[in-house]
Motif scaffolding. Structure first.
Motif, short mmCIF file in Angstrom:
data_model
loop_
_atom_site.label_atom_id
_atom_site.label_comp_id
_atom_site.label_asym_id
_atom_site.label_seq_id
_atom_site.Cartn_x
_atom_site.Cartn_y
_atom_site.Cartn_z
N ASN A 104 -1.65 -0.98 -4.13
CA ASN A 104 -2.52 0.18 -3.94
C ASN A 104 -1.70 1.45 -4.14
OD1 ASN A 104 -4.38 2.08 -3.21
ND2 ASN A 104 -4.75 1.29 -1.16
N LEU A 105 -1.92 2.13 -5.27
CA LEU A 105 -1.25 3.40 -5.57
C LEU A 105 -2.26 4.53 -5.69
CD1 LEU A 105 1.24 2.15 -8.33
CD2 LEU A 105 1.71 2.50 -5.91
N SER A 106 -3.38 4.41 -5.03
CA SER A 106 -4.45 5.40 -5.16
C SER A 106 -4.08 6.73 -4.50
CB SER A 106 -5.74 4.86 -4.54
OG SER A 106 -5.55 4.55 -3.18
N SER A 107 -4.72 7.79 -4.98
CA SER A 107 -4.59 9.14 -4.42
C SER A 107 -3.14 9.62 -4.38
CB SER A 107 -5.19 9.19 -3.00
OG SER A 107 -6.55 8.82 -3.02
N ASN A 108 -2.47 9.53 -5.55
CA ASN A 108 -1.12 10.03 -5.69
C ASN A 108 -1.08 11.05 -6.81
OD1 ASN A 108 1.04 8.70 -3.88
ND2 ASN A 108 -0.28 6.99 -4.42
N LEU A 109 0.12 11.32 -7.34
CA LEU A 109 0.31 12.32 -8.40
C LEU A 109 0.80 11.69 -9.69
CD1 LEU A 109 2.06 15.09 -6.26
CD2 LEU A 109 -0.37 14.88 -6.78
N LEU A 110 0.52 10.41 -9.89
CA LEU A 110 1.01 9.69 -11.06
C LEU A 110 0.25 10.11 -12.31
CD1 LEU A 110 1.33 6.12 -9.52
CD2 LEU A 110 3.20 7.64 -10.14
N SER A 111 0.99 10.54 -13.35
CA SER A 111 0.38 10.86 -14.64
C SER A 111 0.67 9.81 -15.69
CB SER A 111 0.88 12.23 -15.13
OG SER A 111 2.30 12.23 -15.24
N THR A 112 1.74 9.05 -15.52
CA THR A 112 2.09 7.97 -16.44
C THR A 112 2.67 6.80 -15.65
OG1 THR A 112 4.30 8.89 -16.80
CG2 THR A 112 2.58 9.49 -18.38
N LEU A 113 2.54 5.63 -16.23
CA LEU A 113 3.14 4.43 -15.68
C LEU A 113 3.80 3.67 -16.82
CD1 LEU A 113 0.56 3.04 -13.10
CD2 LEU A 113 2.86 3.84 -12.62
N HIS B 162 0.84 -1.19 0.00
CA HIS B 162 0.00 0.00 0.00
C HIS B 162 0.88 1.25 0.00
CE1 HIS B 162 -3.71 -2.30 0.97
NE2 HIS B 162 -2.86 -3.09 1.61
N LEU B 163 0.69 2.09 -1.01
CA LEU B 163 1.38 3.37 -1.11
C LEU B 163 0.35 4.46 -1.44
CD1 LEU B 163 4.51 2.20 -3.10
CD2 LEU B 163 4.59 3.34 -0.89
N ALA B 164 -0.78 4.41 -0.78
CA ALA B 164 -1.87 5.34 -1.06
C ALA B 164 -1.67 6.66 -0.34
CB ALA B 164 -3.20 4.72 -0.62
N GLY B 165 -2.20 7.72 -0.95
CA GLY B 165 -2.21 9.02 -0.29
C GLY B 165 -0.85 9.62 -0.07
N ALA B 166 0.13 9.24 -0.86
CA ALA B 166 1.46 9.85 -0.74
C ALA B 166 1.59 10.95 -1.79
CB ALA B 166 2.53 8.78 -0.90
N LEU B 167 2.83 11.26 -2.17
CA LEU B 167 3.07 12.27 -3.20
C LEU B 167 3.77 11.64 -4.40
CD1 LEU B 167 4.31 15.22 -0.95
CD2 LEU B 167 2.01 14.85 -1.85
N LEU B 168 3.47 10.38 -4.66
CA LEU B 168 4.14 9.65 -5.74
C LEU B 168 3.90 10.31 -7.09
CD1 LEU B 168 3.69 5.83 -5.05
CD2 LEU B 168 5.78 7.18 -5.00
N ALA B 169 4.99 10.66 -7.75
CA ALA B 169 4.92 11.20 -9.10
C ALA B 169 5.70 10.35 -10.09
CB ALA B 169 5.44 12.63 -9.13
N VAL B 170 6.64 9.54 -9.59
CA VAL B 170 7.51 8.75 -10.45
C VAL B 170 7.60 7.33 -9.92
CG1 VAL B 170 9.83 8.48 -11.40
CG2 VAL B 170 8.87 10.77 -11.10
N VAL B 171 7.38 6.37 -10.81
CA VAL B 171 7.64 4.96 -10.52
C VAL B 171 8.66 4.50 -11.55
CG1 VAL B 171 6.68 2.64 -10.38
CG2 VAL B 171 5.35 4.59 -9.55
#
Length: 466
Positions: free
Chosen positions: A304-313, A280-289
């Motif tokens: 779980n990567l919900s509620s982050n800042l990801l625009s691309t994967l 679970h990595l929800a609700g963080a500030l993830l922008a880069v994977v």
């Protein structure tokens, strides 16, 4: 019992084991098959509990003194209750528990001291509770736990410390809890995890660290000696995945790093977690994977990567994750053409919980992607479900190919018809012009007198256009 009902006003619940020949006490309900008695003395505001106050209740198994105004407990107050299994002192005004208060409670398995005003836990406070399995000490004013405060708790399985003023954890005091299986540390002003905090807890399986606003880093050796199956570090200020601390947790099955300001997941962050099933990595500030970010997660089922800042994967981020069944991406500004078909490998089925749009304008849509394996014997086309099947050897989208072919054919036929129309119009316009015309010329003087004399001057002739 009237002498310890000091002030009227609250609720007391007692559970007794009914003696064989005893009658049902007044204001109680008795059950003959189970030989149990439940007594309720409402509207009591208890202020004190002295030795002998409960001497008439030797069969008592459960005592709830919650939400009273008890400020002091005398040593030996519960000495007559050798059968007591559950003791609740929640919501009172206890500031100190002197040693000996819990003497002779050899069968006690649950003790709740939460929501009091405890400041210090003294040495040997719980030394007589050798059967205690669950201890609640949350919502107090604790600032210090003595080295031997937990001595004697040989059977303790669950400990909760929350909402108190502890600024550090004592590895020595926790070291007495050799059988501890679950430790919950919530809402604490602790700034760091030290290497020796948990090193004497070989049986610890579940560790929860929640709402530590001062925690900015999980040291590499802070989890040394543990064999955790569940770890939760949430609502802190750590800015990176604690890869070094996680490296040796080979038995970890569930990891929760939600609601931390983690902006990126570097390559190989979870390498070595070969038994991890939930991340679970929800609700963080993830922008880069980054590519290969989840490499080594051989048994991962839920991500779980919900509620982050990801625009691309990128596809490479999940290249080695073949067991993934549920991927949560809701609450991310993912591009609308990100259908994530590349997640489905080895004949997986993509089940989009929620409707995916056709990508008009720049609107943002949120969806949850669930990937479930489909049995080969049950793979029937056209079954009416909202399912997209992606073959492992055919990365092209069949719908896109058909649409592109149709558009090309239409364009070609349009050009041919336009050419035929131009030829038709040109052929119709030919009959409106004369096909014959006359040409008159005269010989030049250079042609000589012979020519002039022989031809008689100017000449005319007709020509026809063909």
């Amino acid at each position: 019992m009237s002498r310890w009902l000091c002030v009227l006003g609250l609720h007391l619940h007692l559970l007794l084991l009914l003696p064989a020949a005893g009658a049902c006490p007044a204001r109680c309900e008795c059950s003959a098959p189970t030989r149990a008695v439940a007594c309720e003395l409402s509207r009591n505001r208890l202020r004190c509990l002295n030795p002998g106050d409960l001497a008439a209740l030797p069969w008592l198994e459960e005592l709830d003194l919650s939400d009273n105004v008890i400020a002091h407990l005398e040593p030996g107050a519960f000495a007559a209750l050798s059968r007591l299994r559950v003791l609740r002192l929640r919501g009172n005004q206890l500031k100190l528990i002197p040693p000996g208060v819990f003497g002779r409670l050899d069968n006690l398995t649950l003790l709740d001291l939460s929501e009091n005003r405890l400041v210090v836990l003294l040495d040997d406070t719980f030394q007589d509770l050798r059967s205690l399995r669950r201890l609640e000490v949350g919502d107090n004013d604790l600032v210090f736990i003595a080295r031997r405060a937990f001595a004697g708790l040989l059977a303790l399985e669950e400990l909760t410390l929350e909402r108190c003023n502890l600024t550090a954890l004592s590895g020595e005091s926790l070291g007495h809890l050799r059988g501890l299986g679950a430790l919950r540390l919530r809402h604490l002003p602790v700034a760091a995890l030290e290497d020796q905090n948990f090193e004497k807890l070989p049986g610890l399986l579940h560790l929860e660290i929640d709402h530590w606003p001062l925690l900015e880093e999980v040291a590499a050796g802070s989890l040394q000696g543990l064999n955790l199956t569940s770890l939760s570090v949430t609502h802190t200020n750590i800015t990176a995945v604690p890869a070094a601390a996680l490296r040796h947790q080979a038995h970890l099955a569930c990891l929760d790093l939600s609601h931390n300001p983690i902006s990126a997941v570097p390559r190989g962050s979870f390498r070595g977690l070969v038994r991890l099933r939930e991340l679970h990595l929800a609700g963080a500030l993830l922008a880069v994977v980054e590519p290969q970010a989840f490499a080594g997660l051989r048994q991962l089922r839920l991500l779980n990567l919900s509620s982050n800042l990801l625009s691309t994967l990128e596809e490479n981020a999940f290249q080695s994750v073949h067991t993934l069944e549920t991927l949560r991406l809701d609450g991310n500004p993912l591009a609308c053409d990100c259908r994530l078909l590349w997640v489905a490998q080895r004949r997986k089925t993509l089940n989009f919980d929620g409707r995916l749009p056709a990508c008009p304008s720049n609107d943002t849509y949120f969806a949850t992607l669930t990937v479930r394996p489909e049995p080969a014997t049950n793979r029937t086309p056209g079954d009416g479900r909202n399912v997209t099947q992606a073959a492992a050897r055919s990365p092209l989208d069949l719908t896109a190919v058909l649409v592109s072919t149709a558009m090309g054919c239409i364009t070609f036929l349009g050009v041919v018809l336009f050419c035929f129309l131009l030829l038709f119009l040109w052929s119709r316009g030919r009959g409106q012009h004369k096909n014959n015309f006359s040409v008159e010329y005269s010989f030049r003087k250079a042609d000589g007198p012979v020519a002039a004399a022989g031809q008689g001057g100017a000449r005319k002739f007709n020509m026809k256009m063909i």
